[in-house]
Design a protein around this motif. Sequence first.
Motif, PDB file in Angstrom:
ATOM      1  N   ARG A  78       0.834  -1.214   0.000  1.00 56.99           N
ATOM      2  CA  ARG A  78       0.000   0.000   0.000  1.00 56.99           C
ATOM      3  C   ARG A  78       0.864   1.257   0.000  1.00 56.99           C
ATOM      4  O   ARG A  78       0.594   2.218  -0.715  1.00 56.99           O
ATOM      5  N   LYS A  79       1.908   1.248   0.820  1.00 58.46           N
ATOM      6  CA  LYS A  79       2.790   2.412   0.921  1.00 58.46           C
ATOM      7  C   LYS A  79       3.524   2.640  -0.399  1.00 58.46           C
ATOM      8  O   LYS A  79       3.636   3.776  -0.865  1.00 58.46           O
ATOM      9  N   VAL A  80       3.993   1.566  -1.032  1.00 60.61           N
ATOM     10  CA  VAL A  80       4.682   1.686  -2.322  1.00 60.61           C
ATOM     11  C   VAL A  80       3.750   2.302  -3.361  1.00 60.61           C
ATOM     12  O   VAL A  80       4.117   3.225  -4.086  1.00 60.61           O
ATOM     13  N   ARG A  81       2.524   1.826  -3.411  1.00 57.22           N
ATOM     14  CA  ARG A  81       1.564   2.320  -4.404  1.00 57.22           C
ATOM     15  C   ARG A  81       1.123   3.749  -4.122  1.00 57.22           C
ATOM     16  O   ARG A  81       0.909   4.525  -5.043  1.00 57.22           O
ATOM     17  N   ASP A  82       1.024   4.099  -2.852  1.00 54.68           N
ATOM     18  CA  ASP A  82       0.497   5.419  -2.482  1.00 54.68           C
ATOM     19  C   ASP A  82       1.546   6.524  -2.407  1.00 54.68           C
ATOM     20  O   ASP A  82       1.218   7.689  -2.633  1.00 54.68           O
ATOM     21  N   ALA A  83       2.793   6.184  -2.057  1.00 57.26           N
ATOM     22  CA  ALA A  83       3.730   7.258  -1.717  1.00 57.26           C
ATOM     23  C   ALA A  83       5.103   7.179  -2.380  1.00 57.26           C
ATOM     24  O   ALA A  83       5.861   8.133  -2.294  1.00 57.26           O
ATOM     25  N   MET A  84       5.449   6.073  -3.038  1.00 52.57           N
ATOM     26  CA  MET A  84       6.774   5.969  -3.635  1.00 52.57           C
ATOM     27  C   MET A  84       6.803   6.689  -4.981  1.00 52.57           C
ATOM     28  O   MET A  84       5.982   6.412  -5.848  1.00 52.57           O
ATOM     29  N   ILE A  85       7.758   7.586  -5.126  1.00 47.39           N
ATOM     30  CA  ILE A  85       7.932   8.309  -6.381  1.00 47.39           C
ATOM     31  C   ILE A  85       8.928   7.576  -7.271  1.00 47.39           C
ATOM     32  O   ILE A  85       8.686   7.347  -8.448  1.00 47.39           O
ATOM     33  N   TYR A  92      25.455  -1.001  -2.393  1.00 44.57           N
ATOM     34  CA  TYR A  92      24.894  -1.665  -1.217  1.00 44.57           C
ATOM     35  C   TYR A  92      23.587  -1.026  -0.744  1.00 44.57           C
ATOM     36  O   TYR A  92      23.052  -1.420   0.276  1.00 44.57           O
ATOM     37  N   PHE A  93      23.112  -0.037  -1.455  1.00 46.30           N
ATOM     38  CA  PHE A  93      21.973   0.750  -0.990  1.00 46.30           C
ATOM     39  C   PHE A  93      20.803   0.701  -1.958  1.00 46.30           C
ATOM     40  O   PHE A  93      20.982   0.536  -3.157  1.00 46.30           O
ATOM     41  N   VAL A  94      19.612   0.894  -1.392  1.00 46.05           N
ATOM     42  CA  VAL A  94      18.412   1.131  -2.183  1.00 46.05           C
ATOM     43  C   VAL A  94      17.858   2.457  -1.693  1.00 46.05           C
ATOM     44  O   VAL A  94      17.663   2.647  -0.491  1.00 46.05           O
ATOM     45  N   LEU A  95      17.643   3.372  -2.632  1.00 47.87           N
ATOM     46  CA  LEU A  95      17.176   4.712  -2.303  1.00 47.87           C
ATOM     47  C   LEU A  95      15.749   4.876  -2.796  1.00 47.87           C
ATOM     48  O   LEU A  95      15.478   4.711  -3.983  1.00 47.87           O
ATOM     49  N   ILE A  96      14.841   5.164  -1.869  1.00 46.28           N
ATOM     50  CA  ILE A  96      13.436   5.382  -2.214  1.00 46.28           C
ATOM     51  C   ILE A  96      13.134   6.865  -2.036  1.00 46.28           C
ATOM     52  O   ILE A  96      13.379   7.424  -0.970  1.00 46.28           O
ATOM     53  N   LYS A  97      12.601   7.481  -3.090  1.00 47.67           N
ATOM     54  CA  LYS A  97      12.112   8.860  -3.004  1.00 47.67           C
ATOM     55  C   LYS A  97      10.600   8.770  -2.832  1.00 47.67           C
ATOM     56  O   LYS A  97       9.926   8.017  -3.541  1.00 47.67           O
ATOM     57  N   HIS A 102       6.519  10.909   3.948  1.00 47.75           N
ATOM     58  CA  HIS A 102       6.242   9.474   3.897  1.00 47.75           C
ATOM     59  C   HIS A 102       7.469   8.579   4.089  1.00 47.75           C
ATOM     60  O   HIS A 102       7.326   7.373   4.276  1.00 47.75           O
ATOM     61  N   ALA A 103       8.656   9.135   4.044  1.00 49.06           N
ATOM     62  CA  ALA A 103       9.856   8.306   4.122  1.00 49.06           C
ATOM     63  C   ALA A 103       9.964   7.557   5.457  1.00 49.06           C
ATOM     64  O   ALA A 103      10.321   6.377   5.486  1.00 49.06           O
ATOM     65  N   GLN A 104       9.644   8.232   6.564  1.00 54.05           N
ATOM     66  CA  GLN A 104       9.750   7.584   7.874  1.00 54.05           C
ATOM     67  C   GLN A 104       8.856   6.351   7.972  1.00 54.05           C
ATOM     68  O   GLN A 104       9.247   5.343   8.555  1.00 54.05           O
ATOM     69  N   SER A 105       7.659   6.432   7.411  1.00 52.75           N
ATOM     70  CA  SER A 105       6.764   5.270   7.493  1.00 52.75           C
ATOM     71  C   SER A 105       7.288   4.106   6.653  1.00 52.75           C
ATOM     72  O   SER A 105       7.098   2.949   7.015  1.00 52.75           O
ATOM     73  N   PHE A 106       7.976   4.398   5.542  1.00 55.24           N
ATOM     74  CA  PHE A 106       8.637   3.325   4.795  1.00 55.24           C
ATOM     75  C   PHE A 106       9.660   2.638   5.698  1.00 55.24           C
ATOM     76  O   PHE A 106       9.730   1.416   5.761  1.00 55.24           O
ATOM     77  N   THR A 127      13.009  10.847   1.718  1.00 59.54           N
ATOM     78  CA  THR A 127      14.002   9.903   1.228  1.00 59.54           C
ATOM     79  C   THR A 127      14.234   8.813   2.261  1.00 59.54           C
ATOM     80  O   THR A 127      14.447   9.100   3.433  1.00 59.54           O
ATOM     81  N   CYS A 128      14.187   7.564   1.792  1.00 58.88           N
ATOM     82  CA  CYS A 128      14.471   6.410   2.657  1.00 58.88           C
ATOM     83  C   CYS A 128      15.654   5.660   2.054  1.00 58.88           C
ATOM     84  O   CYS A 128      15.584   5.201   0.915  1.00 58.88           O
ATOM     85  N   LEU A 129      16.735   5.569   2.800  1.00 57.46           N
ATOM     86  CA  LEU A 129      17.925   4.845   2.384  1.00 57.46           C
ATOM     87  C   LEU A 129      17.927   3.490   3.078  1.00 57.46           C
ATOM     88  O   LEU A 129      17.917   3.417   4.309  1.00 57.46           O
TER      89      LEU A 129
END
Length: 149
Positions: A78-85, A92-97, A102-106, A127-129
Amino acid sequence: MRKEMRIKLIKELIASHEIKTQNELVSLLVEKGYDVTQATVSRDFKNLKLMKVPCKNGGFKYSTEAVDEYYSLEKLQRKVRDAMISIEEIHYFVLIKTFPGHAQSFGVILDGMEIDGKAGTICGNDTCLIICRTPEHAMSLRAMLESLR
């Protein structure tokens, strides 16, 4: 009442009762003869890292156990569909904008899930790293997150 004894009793009460509020727990502790305040219970909840999980009959209750994987995956989807840009893999990293706020809830959702190779998360406002143990783990995690779109 010593803190260790109180913590042990709180764990027992959470496991044996459907406690939906901190005040319900305070009442149970008072019934058992312990003089505690809601503020003390609140600190204990933070110390125990208690979380609210769905009740069988609706609503939410406190639990010491992690939410099952299906529930966490459902929340993540749900979070990916609603808030991930966007999502990007960098060694070694995955960066979600995300959309702002919304980053903290990810991070909370991801930290609560057992994901192979995930070491942890660092999140800001948008941003969620996600820190992975190997580049292969990062590639796998990015693919999994993209599949949830």
